[in-house]
Design an enzyme around this catalytic site. Sequence first.
Site, PDB file in Angstrom:
ATOM      1  CB  CYS A 203      -0.918   0.014   1.225  1.00 38.71           C
ATOM      2  SG  CYS A 203      -1.980   1.487   1.303  1.00 38.71           S
TER       3      CYS A 203
ATOM      4  CD  GLU B  19      -2.261  -1.713  -3.982  1.00 36.42           C
ATOM      5  OE1 GLU B  19      -1.296  -1.628  -4.769  1.00 36.42           O
ATOM      6  OE2 GLU B  19      -2.135  -1.877  -2.758  1.00 36.42           O
TER       7      GLU B  19
END
Length: 221
Positions: free
Chosen positions: A2, A105
């Site tokens: 992340c 993402e």
Amino acid sequence: MCGRFSFTQLAQAIAESFNLTSVPPLSPRYNISPTQEVGTIWQNSQDSAREFKLLYWGLIPSWAKDRKMGAKLINARAETVEEKPAFRSAFKKRRCLILADGFYEWQQQNGKKQPYYFQVEDGKMFAFAGLWEHWESPEGEAIDSCTIITTEANDILRPIHDRMPAIIDPKDYDQWLDTKQKPESLKSLLQPYRSDVMTVYPVSAKVNNPKNDSRECIEAI
């Protein structure tokens, strides 16, 4: 991993959600990047009171020679968090919730990386599983820093990336923050989050540049 996320909630909403006496005024953040400050909730070990605190994103172990190590430790893998020297002490004693309302993402497409934006319940505030650490330099500089724990991707993430941030269910906040909890009782909380309450859509490459921090970063294309 992340590496970018957003948090645009008002201070009053945070205080009400986590039963806090005060939260400082906050500006909306659409593209939070490593080495920047992030909003967190942690629990005072002496009286178990919850507190809001801004922490440096990139965990700097107490034994690190300098702060540069933090840039390499923005994430910790759930599978090994209790074993790695940089994280095992914090996992036992210094856990926190890192506040977010969306994260990004990237997927490889035709030689380029296409960013996608993920939310929980259409923009509701949620919290990543986090660890924090206190570091001081020989010169006396003090930094409280944090890292986001990641786990295997769920069904909605898997076509885009094989990892995702570990999201703590609100019913488990007390257990995650409780400094008296033993590590073995916490691993079960670090599971892929429910796909059925998450949404995803593609966004522009503006988010690729950490200098861009406007609503345009989260707008669908």
